[in-house]
Design an enzyme around this catalytic site. Sequence first.
Site, PDB file in Angstrom:
ATOM      1  N   ASP A  99      10.491 -84.688  71.807  1.00 58.44           N
ATOM      2  CA  ASP A  99       9.414 -83.903  71.209  1.00 58.44           C
ATOM      3  C   ASP A  99       9.518 -82.461  71.699  1.00 58.44           C
ATOM      4  O   ASP A  99       9.043 -82.121  72.777  1.00 58.44           O
ATOM      5  CB  ASP A  99       8.057 -84.497  71.566  1.00 58.44           C
ATOM      6  CG  ASP A  99       6.904 -83.825  70.826  1.00 58.44           C
ATOM      7  OD1 ASP A  99       7.096 -82.701  70.309  1.00 58.44           O
ATOM      8  OD2 ASP A  99       5.811 -84.417  70.778  1.00 58.44           O
TER       9      ASP A  99
ATOM     10  N   HIS B  62       4.023 -77.435  73.899  1.00 60.25           N
ATOM     11  CA  HIS B  62       4.134 -78.035  75.222  1.00 60.25           C
ATOM     12  C   HIS B  62       5.039 -77.247  76.170  1.00 60.25           C
ATOM     13  O   HIS B  62       5.249 -77.674  77.310  1.00 60.25           O
ATOM     14  CB  HIS B  62       4.653 -79.462  75.081  1.00 60.25           C
ATOM     15  CG  HIS B  62       3.862 -80.296  74.127  1.00 60.25           C
ATOM     16  ND1 HIS B  62       2.557 -80.642  74.358  1.00 60.25           N
ATOM     17  CD2 HIS B  62       4.186 -80.815  72.907  1.00 60.25           C
ATOM     18  CE1 HIS B  62       2.108 -81.352  73.331  1.00 60.25           C
ATOM     19  NE2 HIS B  62       3.071 -81.470  72.447  1.00 60.25           N
TER      20      HIS B  62
END
Length: 295
Positions: A191, A196
């Site tokens: 991911d 993030h």
Amino acid sequence: MPIDIRAVGKRADPFRRTWDSTDALLYALGVGAGQEDASRELQFTTENTAGVEQQVVPSFAIPVVQTGLGKILTFGDYPRGSLVHAEQSLTVHRPLTPAGSVTVSARIASIADKGSGALVHMETEAVDTTTGEPVVSTRLGYFIRGEGGFGGQHGDPSGGTPWSEPLGDPHESIVVPTRPDQALLYRLSGDRNPLHSDPAAADAAGFPRPILHGLATYGIATRVLTNRLLDGDPARFGSISARFTRPVFPGDTLVVRVWRTEESVVFRVLNDAGAIVLDRGRLTGHFLDRHPPQS
């Protein structure tokens, strides 16, 4: 209408996913294995320790079968920033091997109007590519903000055993620190969303700094519960499910609160401030203690 309810029942062509020992080791590090004591959890973090056979954290199956699923199965045209991962469940039919290959079938199970948005459920079934033996099943829920108003529940809303509010104090609370670089480690399992890792992307989304992947928090909970309740043995693992309620920041200290019943364990995960970040958690498996501890 941006959300296309005609997508309910849509199936992806079966696709193949493979992994190797390094992938499994990297995932284990990404969900915190060995970070408090590098001499523990060696079954998850090493492949060549004398007398220790490499095993796989059960939740590793989720990135294996779900990475990129939203691109394979589409259900409308909407702003990508409006989509959040809302729910996740995993059932393991047999433990994943450190290296292997599965063939995945996926479908859109349901789309529900929640007023402020739409809730889309997808389901996957993964079988061993060589033998056809069932390996894992997953069910994930995406909430798309601002896309409600089309009315009703379309498709199969079933999502397993209903969750009941735990009564009384938890039977135990497990304190779990996370690393400041936890998201940077976890993103290497597939991911690469800049939310993030990139401060500018986080700021644009309204966060003061990058947030931890929800599935990283989910994986941390899976690992901790497997260690504490299943003796660190993935062969004892049955299933896990939870709802994502708020983000975690890398470096936060988490608390996993556990209530045991005769049939399963229910749990919640809280952050430093005592806010719930994973709710409606349930774990099944072959527990070390079949009876709930006395309060």
